[in-house]
Design a protein around this motif. Structure first.
Motif, PDB file in Angstrom:
ATOM      1  N   ASP A 100       0.875  -1.452   0.120  1.00  0.00           N
ATOM      2  CA  ASP A 100      -0.171  -0.427   0.349  1.00  0.00           C
ATOM      3  C   ASP A 100       1.259   1.231  -0.416  1.00  0.00           C
ATOM      4  O   ASP A 100       1.837   1.845   0.211  1.00  0.00           O
ATOM      5  N   VAL A 101       0.371   2.808  -0.287  1.00  0.00           N
ATOM      6  CA  VAL A 101       0.666   3.108  -0.205  1.00  0.00           C
ATOM      7  C   VAL A 101       0.775   4.040   0.589  1.00  0.00           C
ATOM      8  O   VAL A 101       0.217   4.316   1.718  1.00  0.00           O
ATOM      9  N   ASP A 102       1.959   5.229   0.909  1.00  0.00           N
ATOM     10  CA  ASP A 102       2.436   6.115   1.963  1.00  0.00           C
ATOM     11  C   ASP A 102       1.584   7.138   1.973  1.00  0.00           C
ATOM     12  O   ASP A 102       2.470   7.961   0.971  1.00  0.00           O
ATOM     13  N   PHE A 103       0.049   7.330   2.150  1.00  0.00           N
ATOM     14  CA  PHE A 103      -0.442   8.300   2.037  1.00  0.00           C
ATOM     15  C   PHE A 103       0.668   9.884   2.150  1.00  0.00           C
ATOM     16  O   PHE A 103       0.060  10.704   1.551  1.00  0.00           O
ATOM     17  N   THR A 104       1.486  10.391   3.050  1.00  0.00           N
ATOM     18  CA  THR A 104       1.097  10.453   3.960  1.00  0.00           C
ATOM     19  C   THR A 104       3.190  11.403   2.686  1.00  0.00           C
ATOM     20  O   THR A 104       2.806  12.855   2.901  1.00  0.00           O
ATOM     21  N   GLN A 105       3.038  10.162   1.959  1.00  0.00           N
ATOM     22  CA  GLN A 105       4.480  11.107   1.693  1.00  0.00           C
ATOM     23  C   GLN A 105       3.963  11.292   0.409  1.00  0.00           C
ATOM     24  O   GLN A 105       4.710  12.707  -0.194  1.00  0.00           O
ATOM     25  N   VAL A 106       2.497  11.348  -0.759  1.00  0.00           N
ATOM     26  CA  VAL A 106       1.918  11.340  -1.302  1.00  0.00           C
ATOM     27  C   VAL A 106       1.717  13.523  -0.846  1.00  0.00           C
ATOM     28  O   VAL A 106       1.893  14.282  -1.954  1.00  0.00           O
ATOM     29  N   PHE A 107       1.061  13.112   0.518  1.00  0.00           N
ATOM     30  CA  PHE A 107       0.658  14.430   0.562  1.00  0.00           C
ATOM     31  C   PHE A 107       1.597  15.032  -0.105  1.00  0.00           C
ATOM     32  O   PHE A 107       2.087  16.896  -0.110  1.00  0.00           O
ATOM     33  N   ASN A 108       3.152  14.944   1.278  1.00  0.00           N
ATOM     34  CA  ASN A 108       4.387  15.912   1.508  1.00  0.00           C
ATOM     35  C   ASN A 108       4.601  16.656  -0.274  1.00  0.00           C
ATOM     36  O   ASN A 108       5.260  17.416  -0.777  1.00  0.00           O
ATOM     37  N   GLU A 109       4.591  15.487  -1.279  1.00  0.00           N
ATOM     38  CA  GLU A 109       5.314  15.861  -2.038  1.00  0.00           C
ATOM     39  C   GLU A 109       4.321  16.709  -2.958  1.00  0.00           C
ATOM     40  O   GLU A 109       4.750  17.666  -3.085  1.00  0.00           O
ATOM     41  N   MET A 110       2.436  16.340  -3.049  1.00  0.00           N
ATOM     42  CA  MET A 110       2.061  17.565  -3.965  1.00  0.00           C
ATOM     43  C   MET A 110       2.746  18.982  -3.008  1.00  0.00           C
ATOM     44  O   MET A 110       2.521  19.956  -3.776  1.00  0.00           O
ATOM     45  N   ILE A 111       2.494  18.704  -1.794  1.00  0.00           N
ATOM     46  CA  ILE A 111       3.030  20.133  -1.010  1.00  0.00           C
ATOM     47  C   ILE A 111       3.824  20.953  -1.430  1.00  0.00           C
ATOM     48  O   ILE A 111       4.030  22.559  -1.901  1.00  0.00           O
ATOM     49  N   LYS A 112       4.636  19.968  -2.033  1.00  0.00           N
ATOM     50  CA  LYS A 112       5.939  20.767  -2.025  1.00  0.00           C
ATOM     51  C   LYS A 112       6.144  21.028  -3.662  1.00  0.00           C
ATOM     52  O   LYS A 112       6.805  22.160  -3.496  1.00  0.00           O
ATOM     53  N   ALA A 113       5.569  20.167  -4.508  1.00  0.00           N
ATOM     54  CA  ALA A 113       5.762  20.651  -5.724  1.00  0.00           C
ATOM     55  C   ALA A 113       4.251  21.609  -6.006  1.00  0.00           C
ATOM     56  O   ALA A 113       4.498  22.873  -6.545  1.00  0.00           O
ATOM     57  N   SER A 114       3.408  21.890  -4.530  1.00  0.00           N
ATOM     58  CA  SER A 114       2.650  23.603  -4.998  1.00  0.00           C
ATOM     59  C   SER A 114       3.911  24.371  -4.608  1.00  0.00           C
ATOM     60  O   SER A 114       4.891  24.114  -4.137  1.00  0.00           O
ATOM     61  N   ASP A 115       4.125  26.012  -5.300  1.00  0.00           N
ATOM     62  CA  ASP A 115       4.427  26.663  -4.697  1.00  0.00           C
ATOM     63  C   ASP A 115       3.905  27.434  -3.798  1.00  0.00           C
ATOM     64  O   ASP A 115       5.244  27.860  -3.221  1.00  0.00           O
ATOM     65  N   LYS A 116       3.174  27.269  -3.125  1.00  0.00           N
ATOM     66  CA  LYS A 116       2.626  27.786  -1.573  1.00  0.00           C
ATOM     67  C   LYS A 116       3.054  27.029  -0.497  1.00  0.00           C
ATOM     68  O   LYS A 116       2.710  26.311  -1.074  1.00  0.00           O
TER      69      LYS A 116
END
Lengths: 204, 204, 204, 204
Positions: C135-151
């Motif tokens: 199973d995927v590590d959700f936290t990591q997915v979100f953290n990446e999305m947050i990092k990818a975000s400019d804000k």
DNA sequence: AATGAATGAGTATTCATTCAT
DNA sequence: GATGAATGAATACTCATTCAT
């Protein structure tokens, strides 16, 4: 007694009798509560209205059957005393033991059932735990016999303890397994031992 | 002994020791074969290569531990005889009984384990069923003691039977439950009874 | 992988699939372990070789299914990003939520199953308790999305917590009971609320 | 009210109070109807004269206790308004939420009991299902607060739904498990989210 | 010899609900 | 209205033993 209470009493007795029959036939462990209930014609839940669990009913049966055994022995003794006149205290004890051993020899399933449970623990229970029951108070019976005897006895409870443990544990082995000898061969030795235990407790 | 046989012996001993530890800790019924195997570091199937079932290993342990108990008592007696010189036969028996009772009082888990199993049946087993074991042959020990005694004894096996059943069954109750009295209070009565049982068996 | 290990894996999967099917059909409480085992074609005891109890397998399924839901939503998002080019962080979150809600609306049995369990507790478990799973590590997915975000985002974990609890608990009611409104009516309000929760956590 | 009706009322109340006590102590599932009846001093059959089953009485209690919680919060708010003068609508909502959260934090058994049941479904029930009860009509209370507010509100029911689900589901986790943070840490974030949900629903 | 995966028999207990009194 | 005796469905879990590898 109200009709409903009578019904309850009947149901309780029916469960007790059924359980006794099954315990004797197949042993306590191999008998399930489902079987007892079904054979007694009540629902499984009903069993629990009258008894806490299988061991509750087992203990009640052991106490009751032991009590019966003693009562019968005492009655046989009383009858003999009426016919043959008084006899020494030791002889009375031996007479009762002999009566009980013969009964257990006849009814070996019963011996297996009470088995080594016919010990001091169950005895004490039988005395203290069933004041409401119709079972006899053994202690009282023995105390009366002791009083009736002309010879005073030291530590009567201890004496009875020694005798009961010796008799029950040796006759169990002799009756069920003929080990190390059969019960008839054992008897004279056993009774001699019982006599000497009594002798020790006679106040001189 | 070939190396492979040595390995087998080690494995067997390991299973025995592990089972003993678990039986003492949690009782025989609460100990599963899976537990014994795992704790002994062997596979479940391996257990069955060495023992038939749980009761097989239990009986072997009871025989072994009983034997140990008797051996220790006999050694203590021999030591005392060397120091204090010869003593009457009755005193030797009482000395050994006392030694065993004290040990069981110290190690009550062991008493619970051997419990009422320290009976004639297991005794006979211990003698006949373990010719391969290192355990002592009690019968022989007693026979030697009897021979060494100057007084001849009638039916020695029966006498031993009566004594063992009386002692084991009363001290079980006295040690574990202090019923009807604690073991120290029981001792004098018990030893008197033992003495009188012996007396009966002395050839006059 | 050895043949036996492969077999074990197959058996485990078979039990999992069977349990999922039954849980969805009749609910967790109405499904017994006996049923699961039988339907999976294994013995009752075998179930216990793979799972501690019914709740163990239930939790594993919830984690797994939740993970699937998130993975599918993330994949749909990634695909859209490839096609349509980058989008604001808020829109990505809303897109995923919408994707998940639509799936749960289609598969209402699944919603009932994960029900309100799709909460923070299970989330944390899904992350920490299954390192061995695929199973995927959700936290990591979100953290990446947050990092990818400019804000930059303040307290991202808390923000996610607020959003997940709001979305899961309101859409449960809206989808299954149309209370207080159906899910399509709820969506604009819900997404506005989600947006404003995100806005609060944007570092200014 | 006739005397007999008074008696019935007393009996009903006694059952309700007893059930509440037991539900709080041991949880709903672990409490049996037999226990409730016995502790309330009535026969088992009598329970069924007043309530359909365990879940019927549970729902009535949840409605009642939720209502109490809101009533107490509203009274605290009214008192504050008398002392400190009028305050903005958002502040009133936050004040009540804070009051309720603090009470649930103090009385965590109550929180566990109401648990996630303090949701829209029970709310609606509390309004519709107890016309005979003395409990307050929340809708009315909120409508009055909204009217009293100078700012008009769009879709007030939806707004309340979003707020209640967000608050109850996040504070459940924060109070009982301190997950992902404890309740005091959560509060500022939660209240900001509530404020922004309200903001969205203000008619501009 | 050793392993350990698989088996499946076996059972106590609770509790909501009814209904005769 | 009230009682409480009776019902019987429903279910988890352990563990000795086997046998293919």
């Amino acid at each position: 007694m109200k009709k409903i209470d009578l019904n309850k009493q009947l149901k309780r007795t029916s469960i007790l009798n059924t359980a006794y029959k099954l315990f004797i036939e197949k042993g306590v462990n191999k008998t399930s509560i489902a079987e007892i209930s079904q054979a007694a014609g009540v629902a499984k839940g009903t069993f629990y209205l009258y008894f806490r669990d299988k061991y509750d009913i087992r203990n009640k049966l052991i106490s009751h059957e032991s009590s019966q055994l003693f009562t019968a022995a005492k009655q046989a003794l009383d009858k003999k005393l009426v016919n043959d006149g008084p006899m020494p205290f030791e002889d009375m004890i031996i007479f009762m033991i002999n009566n009980i051993i013969d009964e257990l020899n006849r009814n070996q399933s019963l011996l297996t059932f009470i088995s080594k449970n016919l010990s001091w623990g169950v005895f004490k229970n039988a005395l203290t735990a069933s004041p409401s029951s119709d079972d006899v108070d053994f202690t009282q019976v023995f105390n009366e016999m002791i009083k009736a005897s002309d010879k005073p006895i030291k530590d009567p409870e201890l004496m009875i303890f020694l005798i009961i443990e010796l008799v029950s544990s040796t006759s169990y082995s002799a009756i069920l397994y003929k080990e190390p000898v059969d019960i008839e061969t054992l008897k004279p030795h056993l009774y001699n031992s019982v006599r000497s235990i009594i002798d020790q407790h006679l106040e001189l």
